[in-house]
Design a protein around this motif. Structure first.
Motif, mmCIF file in Angstrom:
data_model
loop_
_atom_site.group_PDB
_atom_site.id
_atom_site.type_symbol
_atom_site.label_atom_id
_atom_site.label_comp_id
_atom_site.label_asym_id
_atom_site.label_seq_id
_atom_site.Cartn_x
_atom_site.Cartn_y
_atom_site.Cartn_z
ATOM 1 N N GLN A 3 0.821 -1.091 -0.160
ATOM 2 C CA GLN A 3 -0.119 0.028 -0.119
ATOM 3 C C GLN A 3 0.750 1.310 -0.098
ATOM 4 N N TRP A 274 -4.231 9.772 3.565
ATOM 5 C CA TRP A 274 -4.261 9.003 4.309
ATOM 6 C C TRP A 274 -5.928 8.273 4.617
ATOM 7 N N ARG A 277 -6.582 6.134 1.262
ATOM 8 C CA ARG A 277 -6.054 4.737 1.270
ATOM 9 C C ARG A 277 -6.572 3.993 2.512
ATOM 10 N N GLU A 278 -7.095 4.451 3.421
ATOM 11 C CA GLU A 278 -7.810 3.724 4.437
ATOM 12 C C GLU A 278 -9.099 3.033 3.758
ATOM 13 N N LEU A 281 -8.440 0.517 1.401
ATOM 14 C CA LEU A 281 -8.317 -0.816 1.992
ATOM 15 C C LEU A 281 -9.451 -1.360 2.556
ATOM 16 N N THR B 112 2.002 9.789 8.595
ATOM 17 C CA THR B 112 2.423 8.465 8.207
ATOM 18 C C THR B 112 3.046 7.975 9.731
ATOM 19 N N THR B 148 7.267 -0.336 7.402
ATOM 20 C CA THR B 148 5.860 0.474 7.539
ATOM 21 C C THR B 148 6.038 2.040 7.816
ATOM 22 N N SER B 151 3.756 4.004 5.792
ATOM 23 C CA SER B 151 2.201 3.805 5.778
ATOM 24 C C SER B 151 1.694 4.612 6.590
ATOM 25 N N TYR B 152 0.113 4.840 6.456
ATOM 26 C CA TYR B 152 -0.615 5.429 7.341
ATOM 27 C C TYR B 152 -1.040 4.404 8.459
ATOM 28 N N GLU B 155 -3.470 1.807 7.744
ATOM 29 C CA GLU B 155 -3.079 0.646 6.685
ATOM 30 C C GLU B 155 -2.396 -0.531 7.279
#
Lengths: 284, 284
Positions: A3, A274, A277-278, A281, B112, B148, B151-152, B155
Motif C-alpha cells: 500500500q 491517508w 488509502r484507508e 483498504l 504516516t 511501515t 504507511s499510514y 493501513e
C-alpha cells in the motif's frame, strides 16, 4: 501490492478500472437511457396532456449541436460559452471567498468555546434565512449587477462551509489532542497538527455541500439580477418563449455543477491521502 | 543497555511516582460522585506496576490525573519528588516525561507512521529534522517496524499500530509510560505477541510503567507488582508481588508459581468485580 507504494494517481486508476468491471457503469447508462426515452415518448410520441408544450428531445439536441441554431444558442455560438464562463467566474469568486472565510471561522468556532459562545448564536439565526430572502437587501447593499449575485452565492456556501468545519473540529476524538499535549505540543501546535487535519474530512464534506448550494443560489441570483450566466439564460429564454434554450441551460448546469463537485472531491482526495488509502483498504 | 534478569532495573533513578492520599470527586450535575477515595500508591522507578480493577472503577481517573488531563480534588502526586499536582495546583501540566498509550490508540491517522513517531521531538524543536528522522528510523527498526515507515496507521494491523504508538512515546525519552488498557481490543493471540514485544521494549528502555488493565493474566505476566483496586470509589485493596524473575517469556504462563499468584489474586479481583456488578456498574 504494498500500500505504501500506491500514489494518488495509481489509486485513482485502480478505482476506475474496478468501477468498469462492476455493474455500476452499465446501470448508470441504463438509467440515463430510461430518462431520455421517457422524455422522447411522453413529449414527441404520445404527446401527453401538459407535455405538448415541452420542448422535445430531438428539438433540444438538434438546436444544441446546430451550427446555425434557430434560437441563437448552441455549442457553436460564443454566447453559450460566455454564459458558462460568467457563471463559473461568479461561482469561483463566491466559493473561494466562502472557503477562505468559512474554514478558519469554523475551525476557531470549534476550537474555542469563547468564540463559539460569542458568534454561534448569531450564526444560528442567520443560517435558516433562505438565500432568496436576501435578494432585496443584496441589491440595496451592493452596487452594480455583479456583486449582489456573488454575495448571494457566497452566503449559502459560507454557512455550509463554516458549520461543517465546526462540526469537524467537534468530531475529533479527544485522545488525539491529549496525545499531542502528552508529546509536548503547545496549544497552537496541537491546533495545527491535530485540529486542522482532524477536521479535514468534515471540511471537505462541507465544501461539497458548499459548491452545491453555490450553484443553487447562483441561479436564483442570476434570475433576479445580473446579466449573462446560466440562470439568466434560463430566465430570459422563458420570457422570450425560447423553450429549448431552457433545457440546454438546465443540462449545462447539471453537467458543470457535477464537474465542479467532482473537482472538489478530487482536491479532497489529494489532500487526504491517508483517508483515501484507508477507504481503499476497506473496500478490498 | 544491558539485559537484567532481576526484579527491577537497577540504578534507575528517574520515574518514581508517589500518589499520596488522592481523592477525586466528580460533580457533573450536583450529585457528587467519588471516583477515587484516599488512594496512596508508591511506584519505584523502573517498575512495571499493574493497576487491576473492574471496568469503570476509577483507574483511568488516576491515570488522567498523573497525565495532567484533569485535576485531583485533594491529595498529592509526585514524580521523582517533584510535585505534579495538589489541591493548590489541581491539574498537572501534560508533558513528554509522562506519555499515555491510549485505550483505543491515538496515532494521528493523517500522519504516516514515521511522522507520528517523529512528532514529539519535532514539536520540542531541540533536534534537527534529519537527526530526528534518523532516530525514528532506527527505533522503528529495533521494534521490528521497518518497512511501515511511510504507511499510514490505518493501513497496518492493530498490533503494529500499538507498537508504533509505544515507539512514538519512547522517542521522547519519557520517565513514565501510562497504559490505559491498550490491548483490550486485541484478540488473545495478538495480545500475547504484544505482551512479549512490550517486555522486549521495556528491557531495552529504562522507563517506569503504569499499566491499567482488568485482565489478570496480562497483569501477572507483565507486572512486577499488581495493585488490585476496589470498585468505585477506587483505592488499593491488595498488593500482590509477582516474584517471577524477568526477563519473562510465555513459558511463565504455565509455571506453577504463575498459577499460585493467579489463585491468590483471582479471589480478590472477583470479589470486587461482583461488587461492581451489583452496584450496577456497566462492564464496558
Amino acid at each position: 501490492m504494498s500500500q505504501a507504494d500506491v500514489t494518488g494517481l495509481g489509486l485513482t486508476m485502480f478505482r476506475i478500472s474496478s468501477w468498469l468491471k462492476s455493474p455500476k457503469p452499465y446501470l448508470m447508462v441504463t438509467g440515463f437511457m430510461l430518462l431520455l426515452a421517457t422524455w422522447y415518448f411522453t413529449v414527441e410520441v404520445w404527446k401527453l396532456p401538459r407535455f405538448q408544450d415541452m420542448p422535445g428531445i430531438t428539438e433540444v439536441f438538434s438546436e444544441w449541436f446546430s451550427k446555425d441554431p434557430y434560437y441563437g444558442l448552441s455549442i457553436y455560438t460564443p454566447e453559450y460559452y460566455k454564459h458558462i464562463l460568467i457563471s463559473l467566474r461568479r461561482i469561483a469568486y463566491a466559493f473561494c471567498l466562502a472557503t477562505v472565510l468559512g474554514v478558519p471561522l469554523g475551525l476557531f468556532l470549534g476550537w474555542s468555546k469563547t468564540i463559539r459562545d460569542f458568534i454561534f448564536p448569531l450564526f444560528e439565526v442567520f443560517r435558516p434565512i433562505p438565500v432568496l430572502a436576501w435578494v432585496p437587501l443584496a441589491i440595496i447593499m451592493f452596487s452594480g449587477s455583479e456583486t449582489p449575485v456573488i454575495f448571494l452565492t457566497f452566503l449559502a456556501s459560507f454557512f455550509a462551509t463554516t458549520l461543517n468545519t465546526m462540526l469537524g473540529v467537534e468530531s475529533i476524538d479527544e485522545s488525539y489532542s491529549r496525545a499531542a499535549y502528552c508529546l509536548g505540543a503547545s496549544r497552537w501546535q496541537t491546533f495545527k497538527h491535530v485540529v486542522v487535519p482532524g477536521a479535514m474530512p468534515y471540511i471537505f464534506t462541507g465544501l461539497q455541500i458548499s459548491i452545491g448550494v453555490a450553484w443553487f443560489s447562483l441561479v436564483a441570483g442570476e434570475m433576479v439580477s445580473g446579466q449573462y450566466g446560466l440562470g439568466y439564460l434560463i430566465n430570459t429564454a422563458y420570457m422570450m418563449i425560447e423553450y429549448p434554450k431552457i433545457i440546454i441551460g438546465m443540462i449545462t448546469l447539471g453537467v458543470i455543477g457535477y464537474s465542479t463537485s467532482a473537482l472538489v472531491r478530487l482536491a479532497g482526495d489529494y489532500m487526504m491521502q491517508w483517508r483515501v488509502r484507508e477507504l481503499a483498504l476497506g473496500d478490498n | 543497555m544491558n539485559m537484567i534478569g532481576e526484579e527491577m532495573q537497577p540504578g534507575l533513578s528517574k520515574g518514581a511516582i508517589r500518589i499520596e492520599d488522592v481523592v477525586k470527586i466528580y460533580d457533573p450535575d450536583g450529585a457528587a460522585v467519588m471516583a477515587v477515595d484516599h488512594c496512596s500508591i508508591d511506584i519505584p522507578a523502573g517498575e512495571i506496576c499493574m493497576i487491576v480493577g473492574p471496568s469503570g472503577c476509577g483507574k483511568t481517573t488516576l491515570l488522567n490525573a498523573i497525565a495532567g488531563f484533569h485535576g485531583v480534588t485533594s491529595g498529592h502526586i509526585y514524580l521523582d519528588n517533584e510535585l505534579l499536582c495538589s489541591p493548590e495546583k489541581p491539574q498537572a501540566e501534560p508533558g513528554s516525561d509522562r506519555i499515555v498509550v491510549f485505550q483505543n490508540g491515538a496515532l494521528f491517522p493523517w500522519k504516516t507512521n514515521i511522522d507520528n513517531i517523529a512528532f514529539g521531538p519535532l514539536m520540542a524543536g531541540k533536534l534537527g529534522k534529519k537527526e530526528i528522522y534518523e532516530k525514528a528510523r532506527s527505533m522503528m527498526a529495533d521494534a521490528g517496524l521497518s518497512g511501515t515507515e511511510n504507511s499510514y496507521p490505518g493501513e497496518v494491523s492493530s498490533g503494529l499500530r500499538r507498537r508504533v504508538e509505544i515507539v512514538r512515546a519512547l522517542m521522547n525519552d519519557p520517565k513514565v509510560l501510562l497504559f490505559d488498557e491498550p490491548y483490550r481490543a486485541l484478540d488473545s493471540l495478538t495480545k500475547s505477541v504484544m505482551h512479549e514485544a512490550l517486555l522486549d521494549i521495556y528491557y531495552k528502555n529504562k522507563v517506569t510503567i503504569f499499566f491499567i488493565t482488568h485482565d489478570l493474566e496480562e497483569a501477572i505476566f507483565l507486572g512486577h507488582r499488581l495493585i488490585i483496586m476496589t470498585s468505585r470509589p477506587c483505592k488499593p485493596k491488595k498488593i500482590v508481588d509477582v516474584d517471577i524473575p524477568h526477563p519473562r517469556d510465555y513459558s511463565v504462563l504455565t509455571s506453577p508459581r504463575f498459577r499460585e499468584i493467579m489463585n491468590e489474586a483471582k479471589g480478590v479481583v472477583n470479589e470486587e468485580a461482583k461488587k461492581a456488578f451489583d452496584a450496577g456498574e456497566r462492564e464496558g
